[in-house]
Design an enzyme around this catalytic site. Sequence first.
Site, PDB file in Angstrom:
ATOM      1  N   GLU A 140      -6.328  -8.165  -0.996  1.00  0.00           N
ATOM      2  CA  GLU A 140      -6.434  -7.149  -0.060  1.00  0.00           C
ATOM      3  C   GLU A 140      -8.312  -7.424   0.260  1.00  0.00           C
ATOM      4  O   GLU A 140      -9.191  -6.566  -0.218  1.00  0.00           O
ATOM      5  CB  GLU A 140      -6.059  -6.804   1.599  1.00  0.00           C
TER       6      GLU A 140
ATOM      7  N   GLU B 200       1.237  -0.774   0.160  1.00  0.00           N
ATOM      8  CA  GLU B 200       0.351  -0.134   0.009  1.00  0.00           C
ATOM      9  C   GLU B 200       1.175   1.196  -0.005  1.00  0.00           C
ATOM     10  O   GLU B 200       0.381   2.029   1.085  1.00  0.00           O
ATOM     11  CB  GLU B 200      -0.679  -0.172   0.700  1.00  0.00           C
TER      12      GLU B 200
END
Lengths: 682, 682, 682
Positions: free
Chosen positions: A308, A151
């Site tokens: 995710e 991320e």
Amino acid sequence: MKKLFDFDEILFGADYNPEQWPQEVWQEDIKLMQAAQVNCVSLGIFSWAKIEPNDGIFSFDWLDTIIEMLHQGGIKVNLASATASPPAWLCKKHPDILPIDIAGQTLWPGSRQHYNPASESYRSHARRLIGAIAKRYGKHPAVISWHINNEYACHIQASFDDESARHFRYWLELRYEEISHLNRVWNTAFWSQNYESFDEILPPRKAPHNPNPGQLLDWKRFWSDKYVELVEMELAIIRELSPGIPVSTNLVGEQFFFDRRALSKNLDYVSWDSYPDPALGLQAASRNAMHHDFIRSLKADRPFVLMEQVNTQVNWRAINSQKPEGVMRAQSFQAIARGADGIMYFQWRQSKAGDEMFHGALVPHLGAVMPNGEETRAFREVRELGQELKNIKSIIGSIQKPQVAILYNAESHWALSLPSKPASIDTIQCIETWHKAFWNDHIDLDIVHPDDDLSGYKLIVAPALFMLSQTQANKIESFVEHGGKLICGYFSGIVDQNNHAYLGGHPRLLQKVLGIWVEEWHPLQKNECVTMIDQDCIKTEIHNWHELVHLAGAQAIASYDDGALAGNPSVTRNYFGKGSAYYLAADIDAPWIETFIISCIKKSGLRKRVISQAGLETSIRENDTHIFIFIINHNQSIAKADLASLSGTDLLSGKTFTGPIELNPQEVLILEIARSKSVHCP
Amino acid sequence: MKKLFDFDEILFGADYNPEQWPQEVWQEDIKLMQAAQVNCVSLGIFSWAKIEPNDGIFSFDWLDTIIEMLHQGGIKVNLASATASPPAWLCKKHPDILPIDIAGQTLWPGSRQHYNPASESYRSHARRLIGAIAKRYGKHPAVISWHINNEYACHIQASFDDESARHFRYWLELRYEEISHLNRVWNTAFWSQNYESFDEILPPRKAPHNPNPGQLLDWKRFWSDKYVELVEMELAIIRELSPGIPVSTNLVGEQFFFDRRALSKNLDYVSWDSYPDPALGLQAASRNAMHHDFIRSLKADRPFVLMEQVNTQVNWRAINSQKPEGVMRAQSFQAIARGADGIMYFQWRQSKAGDEMFHGALVPHLGAVMPNGEETRAFREVRELGQELKNIKSIIGSIQKPQVAILYNAESHWALSLPSKPASIDTIQCIETWHKAFWNDHIDLDIVHPDDDLSGYKLIVAPALFMLSQTQANKIESFVEHGGKLICGYFSGIVDQNNHAYLGGHPRLLQKVLGIWVEEWHPLQKNECVTMIDQDCIKTEIHNWHELVHLAGAQAIASYDDGALAGNPSVTRNYFGKGSAYYLAADIDAPWIETFIISCIKKSGLRKRVISQAGLETSIRENDTHIFIFIINHNQSIAKADLASLSGTDLLSGKTFTGPIELNPQEVLILEIARSKSVHCP
Amino acid sequence: MKKLFDFDEILFGADYNPEQWPQEVWQEDIKLMQAAQVNCVSLGIFSWAKIEPNDGIFSFDWLDTIIEMLHQGGIKVNLASATASPPAWLCKKHPDILPIDIAGQTLWPGSRQHYNPASESYRSHARRLIGAIAKRYGKHPAVISWHINNEYACHIQASFDDESARHFRYWLELRYEEISHLNRVWNTAFWSQNYESFDEILPPRKAPHNPNPGQLLDWKRFWSDKYVELVEMELAIIRELSPGIPVSTNLVGEQFFFDRRALSKNLDYVSWDSYPDPALGLQAASRNAMHHDFIRSLKADRPFVLMEQVNTQVNWRAINSQKPEGVMRAQSFQAIARGADGIMYFQWRQSKAGDEMFHGALVPHLGAVMPNGEETRAFREVRELGQELKNIKSIIGSIQKPQVAILYNAESHWALSLPSKPASIDTIQCIETWHKAFWNDHIDLDIVHPDDDLSGYKLIVAPALFMLSQTQANKIESFVEHGGKLICGYFSGIVDQNNHAYLGGHPRLLQKVLGIWVEEWHPLQKNECVTMIDQDCIKTEIHNWHELVHLAGAQAIASYDDGALAGNPSVTRNYFGKGSAYYLAADIDAPWIETFIISCIKKSGLRKRVISQAGLETSIRENDTHIFIFIINHNQSIAKADLASLSGTDLLSGKTFTGPIELNPQEVLILEIARSKSVHCP
């Protein structure tokens, strides 16, 4: 058809952090993974401190063990480069890696992502780490993918320290060569901001008032480039030591801090982390669809991976609603419907301690099985989904081929988000308005860059495309001239690539194709509203923004009915070459937009394959032999659709459907239709 | 019976700051104090700079004079240690005493409390100061009590500087001995936070994201210990130089930054500053009652002192309402009803200048007497109360003996307040919900630590008791087994003393006694609401939180009537040994809680002595010979109570009351009943 | 009559920033200016970096050229001192000029106003710059005025660095001479804040709690003096090198950070930047009128200049509404009505880039002329106004002579804005309440300092005049004694010039003239409201604040009808000498205030010349021979007025008006009436 992995299944698994648990738990993990149909785990994402407990001292024993255990258990590994969170020893030894915020405050270690992405100390240590990992596991048979960092930029978008200032100056010197060039582009004559040399330039640190917008925009570009550099740095090392294994990094759906198109360019596939808020209900589904389309369009020629999601409940919102029964399944199939070939979760086993100890997991604190012997819902819903995925392997490698595209340009987005506009306009919100209308109308679409090839589309939409280059404008003009349909939203085409306003009537470069110019922008206060009336005498409300438009060839197809601009055009149409171009000069309420789209669609020769009611998502993937029609009911009630003459076999139930059908809440159909059978194939 | 002071009156007086006034005012002060029935003043709280105008140079003349004047005037002294606000010379000479905030910003002198509590420079200078004061006045006949510092931690809860970092590391090393132990407890395997040595550890300074919760919790524990150290440091010096004189420090009611139980342990009595907001109306009374109970329970075997309140109006809220006529009197008697043997104010004479120049005082700017010769209300209400207190000396030393206890644990409170929970739960708000229900039901109660002796109670309540050790759980189980009643609130018993989640079904250690386990937490959004229905078919609303509970021996006595968990138990009862244990899995609206308590009370064999309507506070103090029933009408209208067969003499009016009675707004009764006469004595 | 400039026209023009454009645009600019009737431009405001591109190297060629071009084109120059925004080289060479905020954070270059006004480095470089400019152009025939700096203090009100700390100490030493004097005034005995020497004093930097109010107030005074010093510094240089040319600086209407009266004292005329928010509708007009009166009253013997306004839309609000057609014209005439002899804009040509690229301008991005050959509204409205101004030259030099004054004292304003009051009271909001009532009642007024000469007024109003010296109180008492009317608002006369509360009954020094004293302040919560009833049995609501008043000679003319103070006086009248004094003890709703004013006006012998309805602004300017009655309809509908026997010629239309008249929305009349004809001349 483009398969992402050397693997015949839809990727199904989770982030796995075995370092948080004693080894006795690992054996149980493997067994439970097999029970849950997990075929792949992401490993090592936050393991830098465990892999390299001291400067240059590597400890791979534990990783050797768990990778081997996974391999023996038939579970593949998406191996992380482990660079997301530098260890304590590194921060102590090289405090220069710590980011400095806009106000000069250090961001200290103790959470995660505490590194300045431009720091050479960070980069050199990261390179050594990746090299060691890739060398050791680059050819391990269990490793089918690489997971770069984690991320990027989700907490740190920039660092305002002196090292970054030096890098920024160097970047500017490469871009502008002469300081006079920079002065011209930044218009430093304003507010006495002229620079005599690059040495005088600073990051846009906390200042008495708004900094120069040229400086702000280049600062964003600079940091985007720094993140692209990080990806390229990791890629080069991994490609050398682990040839042929695909590489990705997990993007954050809602974040646009760097240019995701540039960053994804050399990756093998794109992947993202999807956390729609269950409290949003139906909006969670439509917004999630938009983010899937954003991501898929970065590499439109192949599937992507949902890297995710949570099966139950996250821990980082103020109030973390649970996903109701069936929602996680429906959203997983939504991802597949819009192009995903992998469904992954954060995380495998719920942590006992640490900041995310209350983040949902496949194995919760309570366990996979409760004291009474029943499975927990958390585990059961995952296991059942895993089983269903076995039945839809035929979709692997198939892709979407939409005929509609929304234009998005990160630089335009950044420029529009700078302060001091007539009113603040959120690019993503504008795109969401349009995307949701198409979603409600059951039309698939891409979200592409104005520099991309547009020739394959029949309709393109430019919502608040603030920045527009001459080349891009030429391309759009040519697109319409050759028969395309253009829908252009308000406050588009205002500035060039230097963020300089065009003179002589906005949107200057589209005046010809649109047949109009704009004289004044009239933002509306929160409590203000004006009405417009269209050719069918339908009245619709307008909020936030409207403009004074003058016709220069176009016809008004709707006009303001009241307010300061009463009687003036609000929507115009211009026939241009073989195509036509619409201008929407106002923020018109959604129902009118949906109706407008349907009419445009008809005129564009697009046709809907399935007639469905709102909240029923339909989306199509295809390969050389088949098309796959996904129908997902995101409503909390039964919903209807009409397949008309279409007939297909649902991959999940094995049943054949045609004509009018009904779907229960959260129900999913995946109709496989052989191309030869389908009369509607493109 | 435990008298706090060598003094036969209820302490009555105020903070007195003579250094703000010329000496000619002091003589007038003494006379006015006598007129106002003041018998004690707190002296020197902010006098460090006046007592020690330069490093090591002490100036006691002025203090000698005023103490002697007070002594001659028959007014006792509660003498301050004067350490609350370091003088300018000290900050200039030792800038290392200044606190540094989480973002690295210095908190400069110029207001008050501008010292890092861990600073050795601060501590050494404070020790010298206290030593000098205690030596000079430790045996002065006017000094009947010592007042340590002032409102510890009300502005400064921690300092993030390097000296504090060193102290923190040392504290951690004492606690964990081995770094591997700390790594395990903090679960540093998460997010790559592993430490190789204690040297690498930093305070939880500003970081990109949430710091490690183990680090955060230990940081709170560390600072709590630092404050306890400060108290112990002052206590040791005073005890040596002023033997036999009781010592206290004034706590802040609404603040829980340090462990008040640990801090009070060696004090002779507890005292606190009570500033209920008059704008809250009846809630000001019920909340104030809770804070009295919190404080009294710190030393339940003796009375406490209300060290500060205002007679009229404070100056530090955004809008500072006046206390209506009679409210100050009613709240003073409320303090006494709940255990106070002293009623003190801030401050004696309203300042002409300085930050609190608009804070109410016994002698306001206008004076004790107005131009027309009448007393100001500010002065009159105080004087009248002082006169009344002469009539109730018989209550001195009597105490409360409740049969109900609410459990509170500061460490649990801190752990629950850390970020990243399913939703944020405020421990004190949960306690207030329960306390208010008991208050409305006219039941006295203690607020005790789960490590305290629970055997004297008949009913204990655990509201959101997030952290629970095995020892505490055993004690609670044993309490129920031997006939006690337990009411356990949602999200209790989730973590152990290391803030590690228990595995295998929450609340793990109470599964047996409660006969249930929880599978899922379902927080509710602000606009969400579900309904529950109980055995009597009463429907009640639930907000904020509900849980999915499985029965394992318990019976459901109420269930969800709608929402995601419809049909599942919301309240359960489990018979265990000779007792029973209830679990409330949801944030149920207050009226149901009040009804539920009444039913529990009946089953516990507790009985109410007085039947009163809501807003009538009844509370009981007792000594070896008498019980004292306080009845206070906090309503703005007449309220009724029924004494039934009880008969007692009101200490204030001298009248005898029995059977049904009525009280005017703000009216107070204090019924003295000889033990031999009372049929209801415990 | 006092003409500001050696020029026979009303100043009409704009900020002109030719340095942002290539020279080919300059020629076009001159022509367009002539077309737009522009007769003056403000030049060089942000040109420091262009004029002095390197330390001591001046570049005047470009400025020579444009000034000559303007001169040749018949356009006058208001020449800037160019000190508003220091160039990059100066900040790099002397980083000590950068301001430091309260938390110790540097405010970096990159926007504007990034200098510490107390910095000697800034001042010495500014002096050299002004010297060079004034020497070169001080006697140029085009230069008719000097424009010092720009909007002083609009971003930077103070700097908390060490150099400023030294200046502050020096300033304090001059003010107090002895540290004991400062300690007394600041009441440092409170919270142990005593100083042993001036060396110990710091700026009121970020602290644990509210700093000493004496320190805060002197800090504001100190910075006000620093700004006054800057003006005096520039003035001295300009006066020497450009004798006889008037000098001003453009003030910001809504900002009161420095003492504008002190700062304006030696300027030749006052000027200000007026940016009313069009979204406020009628309130924009009434508030704007107040700011005009604030500014005009700084030099009541002469006209002022409206130095900046926008013709269309600004860019710095969250949502920037357009001025509807006619509003800019009406607001321009409003400025003239209230005393302006100049109407200027920001800016001439809209920037292509830079922070203000979306700020409206006389020549917008679109140009003066649109593709279809029509003028843009932006340009047309300006040109038309320029033409109208040619017709009203006879008003030049005339002034207002109101008979009513509102008292305003910057030090009182600052003192009242410090924290820790019974409730927060906004001085300007209190003044606006009164001003708006007078505006609605069509009464002109001044806003003057209590130290000013009050003898010319018939009525004075003191709204929340918190600070009052003995001298000022004496003057007010004498004013009433000699026949004046005083209206005194609540919370007035509370403190002396040292911010020390008076003792013995507020407002202590006005007790005699008002015949009352106040015992208690009762702020009201946001949801609270009480009612008062007056002598005519009219009931009116009170919000925010009311007080308990005791009569001592005065009569109650209204009383509270409910609430804690029911039955007590809310408004009192006291006959004193030949005059009378009213006290309003509460924040009474506006309609009652308007009615009350009308009644006071009648009793004061003031008479209204024109009877108009609300939203019709009437205002009067006069000279030795004529009076000019302005009537402006700010409503969006037709409005009526009655001139009665007045008869005058409208300067704009040339028509004569008398008796009842009607005005269209935004319509403006300027009736010129020869003094000999007017029966109502003062």
